[in-house]
Design an enzyme around this catalytic site. Structure first.
Site, PDB file in Angstrom:
ATOM      1  N   ASP A  82     -13.432   2.746   0.414  1.00 27.91           N
ATOM      2  CA  ASP A  82     -12.062   3.260   0.545  1.00 27.91           C
ATOM      3  C   ASP A  82     -12.060   4.737   0.963  1.00 27.91           C
ATOM      4  O   ASP A  82     -12.852   5.541   0.457  1.00 27.91           O
ATOM      5  CB  ASP A  82     -11.365   3.093  -0.822  1.00 27.91           C
ATOM      6  CG  ASP A  82      -9.862   3.005  -0.688  1.00 27.91           C
ATOM      7  OD1 ASP A  82      -9.389   2.544   0.366  1.00 27.91           O
ATOM      8  OD2 ASP A  82      -9.156   3.382  -1.643  1.00 27.91           O
ATOM      9  N   HIS A 181      -0.412   8.084  -3.264  1.00 31.78           N
ATOM     10  CA  HIS A 181      -1.478   7.879  -4.250  1.00 31.78           C
ATOM     11  C   HIS A 181      -1.111   8.567  -5.565  1.00 31.78           C
ATOM     12  O   HIS A 181      -0.498   9.631  -5.551  1.00 31.78           O
ATOM     13  CB  HIS A 181      -2.790   8.487  -3.749  1.00 31.78           C
ATOM     14  CG  HIS A 181      -3.344   7.793  -2.539  1.00 31.78           C
ATOM     15  ND1 HIS A 181      -3.743   8.464  -1.414  1.00 31.78           N
ATOM     16  CD2 HIS A 181      -3.560   6.482  -2.285  1.00 31.78           C
ATOM     17  CE1 HIS A 181      -4.196   7.596  -0.516  1.00 31.78           C
ATOM     18  NE2 HIS A 181      -4.094   6.385  -1.023  1.00 31.78           N
ATOM     19  N   HIS A 215      -0.942   1.464   0.945  1.00 36.67           N
ATOM     20  CA  HIS A 215      -1.614   2.338  -0.025  1.00 36.67           C
ATOM     21  C   HIS A 215      -0.635   2.730  -1.128  1.00 36.67           C
ATOM     22  O   HIS A 215       0.581   2.620  -0.964  1.00 36.67           O
ATOM     23  CB  HIS A 215      -2.159   3.585   0.676  1.00 36.67           C
ATOM     24  CG  HIS A 215      -3.415   3.302   1.439  1.00 36.67           C
ATOM     25  ND1 HIS A 215      -4.651   3.677   0.987  1.00 36.67           N
ATOM     26  CD2 HIS A 215      -3.613   2.629   2.598  1.00 36.67           C
ATOM     27  CE1 HIS A 215      -5.569   3.255   1.857  1.00 36.67           C
ATOM     28  NE2 HIS A 215      -4.967   2.620   2.846  1.00 36.67           N
ATOM     29  N   ASN A 237      -3.254  -1.779  -2.100  1.00 34.00           N
ATOM     30  CA  ASN A 237      -4.258  -0.978  -2.811  1.00 34.00           C
ATOM     31  C   ASN A 237      -3.757  -0.498  -4.171  1.00 34.00           C
ATOM     32  O   ASN A 237      -2.679   0.089  -4.263  1.00 34.00           O
ATOM     33  CB  ASN A 237      -4.601   0.268  -1.991  1.00 34.00           C
ATOM     34  CG  ASN A 237      -5.403  -0.052  -0.750  1.00 34.00           C
ATOM     35  OD1 ASN A 237      -5.614  -1.207  -0.416  1.00 34.00           O
ATOM     36  ND2 ASN A 237      -5.852   0.969  -0.066  1.00 34.00           N
ATOM     37  N   THR A 240      -4.953   4.057  -9.339  1.00 29.31           N
ATOM     38  CA  THR A 240      -4.603   4.899 -10.501  1.00 29.31           C
ATOM     39  C   THR A 240      -4.339   4.066 -11.756  1.00 29.31           C
ATOM     40  O   THR A 240      -4.795   4.403 -12.847  1.00 29.31           O
ATOM     41  CB  THR A 240      -3.359   5.755 -10.157  1.00 29.31           C
ATOM     42  OG1 THR A 240      -3.680   6.524  -8.989  1.00 29.31           O
ATOM     43  CG2 THR A 240      -2.975   6.679 -11.286  1.00 29.31           C
TER      44      THR A 240
END
Ligand code: 13P
Length: 292
Positions: A82, A181, A215, A237, A240
């Protein structure tokens, strides 16, 4: 059956209107947990490692464990590198046996992004059945060594997306559409659905339809996930949330058993907690029962 690249499982997901979970792991217990959960739900699976855990554990070690687990699992499993910004390390992971590689040159100028992405594609495709993910625009937040401040994050331009896919030869495409993210600061993050739709239509019209990658899965509301899948998101994806599950479960276990010195029990608690999290994601993405 079980060792596959990402393209094969994602083309099927795109055709049939579901998404496959791509789960970032940092250790062996997590790797076993995601595999056991996916096997239990007969789901295809993408295991991901960022560059730091890949270098820390060793790419050959990760590949050896992946192959051992995947060989005996009755589901297709891909091992994905990744957000790698280093072309040389991408090549080394192709050689080691990763089956999908993400070269992330999205912080570079357009032409340089194309040049690096094409170089990795040529190497991976020549080396065998290895597929490649590229990114255009920048996803804000922090993922491993990559930090993008929200104000400077750039969303993907649909015409540039078509040129990027055509000139690089990427097998999967990650357009920046406003997901981020890390932990979202609001309960309803602003995701540009219209942009994703335009990107998909532009690519399809030009005969460049490749599976699309979303993402920043952690914290997205259910409705947002569903809409993104309807609009063509095929790889989802999640990182976290799994890190939080690992650390919070470990902390809670140790707090409750401060005088017990049995690491296997901590691993067991972590494995069960990760499996539960993956179970929920597999249902949410609609990929339960889709392993073939
Ligand atoms: P999250 O950490 O927000 O789940 O994002 C994961 C990701 O996109 C990894 O590439």
């Amino acid at each position: 059956m079980a060792i596959v690249n990402a393209k094969s499982i994602l083309q099927k997901a795109t055709r049939e209107g579901y998404a496959v979970g791509a789960f970032n792991i940092t250790n062996l217990v997590q790797m076993e947990a995601v595999v056991e959960a996916a096997v239990g739900q007969e789901s295809p699976l993408i295991i991901q490692t960022s560059v730091t855990p890949s270098r820390f554990l060793g790419r050959e070690v990760i590949v050896a464990v992946y192959r051992t687990l995947a060989d005996r699992a009755p589901i297709p499993i891909c091992l994905h590198l990744d957000h790698c910004t280093d072309v040389q390390y991408c090549r080394q992971c192709v050689d080691a046996g990763y089956t999908n590689i993400m070269i992330d040159a999205s912080k570079q100028e357009f032409e340089e992004n194309i040049r690096q992405t094409r170089e990795v594609c040529e190497y991976a495709h020549k080396g065998g059945d290895i597929t490649v993910e590229g990114e255009l625009g920048t996803v804000s937040g922090v993922e491993d060594q990559i930090k993008v401040v929200e104000d400077v994050a750039q969303l993907c331009n649909p015409d540039a997306a078509a040129e990027f896919v055509m000139r690089t030869g990427v097998d999967l495409f990650a357009p920046a559409i406003g997901t981020a993210h890390g932990v979202y600061k609001t309960a309803n993050p602003k995701v540009d659905f219209a942009r994703l739709e335009k990107i998909r239509k532009t690519l399809t019209a030009k005969g460049l339809a490749v599976p699309l990658v979303i993402h920043g899965g952690t914290g997205l509301p259910e409705g947002t996930v569903k809409r993104l899948i309807e609009l063509g998101g095929a790889k989802f994806n999640v990182s976290t949330e799994l890190k939080h599950t690992l650390i919070d479960t470990t902390f809670t276990y140790i707090e409750a058993h401060r005088h017990e010195y049995n690491p296997g029990r901590i691993d067991k608690a972590v494995k069960e907690a990760i499996k539960e999290t993956i179970h929920i994601w597999i249902e949410r993405l609609g990929c339960s029962g889709k392993a073939e």
